[in-house]
Design a protein around this motif. Structure first.
Motif, PDB file in Angstrom:
ATOM      1  N   LYS A   1      -3.582  -3.185  11.860  1.00  0.00           N
ATOM      2  CA  LYS A   1      -2.932  -2.122  11.943  1.00  0.00           C
ATOM      3  C   LYS A   1      -2.333  -1.316  10.711  1.00  0.00           C
ATOM      4  O   LYS A   1      -2.322  -0.145  10.382  1.00  0.00           O
ATOM      5  CB  LYS A   1      -1.548  -2.118  13.052  1.00  0.00           C
ATOM      6  CG  LYS A   1      -0.845  -0.623  13.200  1.00  0.00           C
ATOM      7  CD  LYS A   1       0.396  -1.052  14.278  1.00  0.00           C
ATOM      8  CE  LYS A   1       1.150   0.231  14.654  1.00  0.00           C
ATOM      9  NZ  LYS A   1       2.182   0.059  15.495  1.00  0.00           N
ATOM     10  N   GLY A   2      -1.826  -2.043   9.793  1.00  0.00           N
ATOM     11  CA  GLY A   2      -1.367  -1.854   8.459  1.00  0.00           C
ATOM     12  C   GLY A   2      -2.304  -1.161   7.654  1.00  0.00           C
ATOM     13  O   GLY A   2      -2.187  -0.257   6.919  1.00  0.00           O
TER      14      GLY A   2
ATOM     15  N   MET B   1      -3.299   2.248   9.193  1.00  0.00           N
ATOM     16  CA  MET B   1      -2.262   3.223   8.578  1.00  0.00           C
ATOM     17  C   MET B   1      -2.157   3.663   7.232  1.00  0.00           C
ATOM     18  O   MET B   1      -2.182   4.973   7.109  1.00  0.00           O
ATOM     19  CB  MET B   1      -0.732   2.687   9.069  1.00  0.00           C
ATOM     20  CG  MET B   1      -0.233   2.076  10.474  1.00  0.00           C
ATOM     21  SD  MET B   1       0.172   3.602  11.479  1.00  0.00           S
ATOM     22  CE  MET B   1       1.935   3.553  10.868  1.00  0.00           C
TER      23      MET B   1
ATOM     24  N   ARG C   1       4.559   3.779   5.947  1.00  0.00           N
ATOM     25  CA  ARG C   1       4.788   2.624   6.723  1.00  0.00           C
ATOM     26  C   ARG C   1       6.491   2.451   6.939  1.00  0.00           C
ATOM     27  O   ARG C   1       7.200   1.735   6.184  1.00  0.00           O
ATOM     28  CB  ARG C   1       4.335   1.429   6.154  1.00  0.00           C
ATOM     29  CG  ARG C   1       4.332   0.256   6.975  1.00  0.00           C
ATOM     30  CD  ARG C   1       3.498  -1.079   6.664  1.00  0.00           C
ATOM     31  NE  ARG C   1       3.725  -2.066   7.416  1.00  0.00           N
ATOM     32  CZ  ARG C   1       3.086  -3.161   7.343  1.00  0.00           C
ATOM     33  NH1 ARG C   1       2.203  -3.246   6.336  1.00  0.00           N
ATOM     34  NH2 ARG C   1       3.268  -4.176   8.164  1.00  0.00           N
TER      35      ARG C   1
ATOM     36  N   TRP D   1       5.628   3.623  12.027  1.00  0.00           N
ATOM     37  CA  TRP D   1       5.007   2.385  12.666  1.00  0.00           C
ATOM     38  C   TRP D   1       4.964   2.240  14.259  1.00  0.00           C
ATOM     39  O   TRP D   1       3.863   1.944  14.782  1.00  0.00           O
ATOM     40  CB  TRP D   1       5.741   1.106  11.827  1.00  0.00           C
ATOM     41  CG  TRP D   1       4.993   0.175  12.145  1.00  0.00           C
ATOM     42  CD1 TRP D   1       5.501  -0.992  13.229  1.00  0.00           C
ATOM     43  CD2 TRP D   1       3.930  -0.725  11.538  1.00  0.00           C
ATOM     44  NE1 TRP D   1       4.659  -2.166  13.111  1.00  0.00           N
ATOM     45  CE2 TRP D   1       3.743  -1.785  12.306  1.00  0.00           C
ATOM     46  CE3 TRP D   1       3.155  -0.273  10.601  1.00  0.00           C
ATOM     47  CZ2 TRP D   1       2.567  -2.683  11.666  1.00  0.00           C
ATOM     48  CZ3 TRP D   1       1.897  -1.223  10.180  1.00  0.00           C
ATOM     49  CH2 TRP D   1       1.950  -2.297  10.793  1.00  0.00           C
TER      50      TRP D   1
END
Length: 131
Positions: A50-51, A54, A61, A66
């Motif tokens: 996911k990081g 993104m 973030r 988030w």
């Protein structure tokens, strides 16, 4: 244009997330009880992906950014989608994820009822949920 004629705010970007599936998956496999669960990555792997997603999509973030998004798989795991690659994952707005869940369930039912080919269901998501 997205699901059911709804304009999607954040479709998957086909250059970042073209879609990826397990070429060995068959309708019989994806329709077996527990298939999607067995393919789902653990929480830490999901958070790492996911990081990365993104960042690739340019979403800051921040706590608001988030939590507004969920990591989703363009080709769903329940239809043989690859679980741990950015080629098949993108940060999807949570509200839009609920719409996609309906499509996932409908396509999975159709594949398991043998009214839709697995490959057709997989391509459905690329056509409907990416731009």
């Amino acid at each position: 244009m997205g699901a059911g004629g709804v304009v999607l705010l954040m479709p998957a970007d086909r250059t970042l997330t073209p879609g990826a599936y397990d070429p060995t998956a068959t309708a019989g496999m994806v329709c077996a009880k527990g298939y999607a669960t067995s393919r789902r990555p653990g929480i830490w792997a999901s958070l790492k992906l996911k990081g990365q997603a993104m960042k690739a999509y340019g979403i800051p973030r921040t706590p608001l950014g988030w939590h507004a998004y969920t990591l989703d798989h363009l080709i769903p795991l329940e239809l043989g989608g690859m679980p741990l690659t950015l080629e098949n994952a993108w940060p999807q707005l949570k509200a839009e994820a609920k719409l996609k869940d309906r499509d996932e369930n409908a396509q999975h039912r159709a594949v398991c009822a043998r009214t839709t080919l697995l490959s057709t269901a997989q391509q459905f998501f690329i056509a409907r949920w990416s731009a």
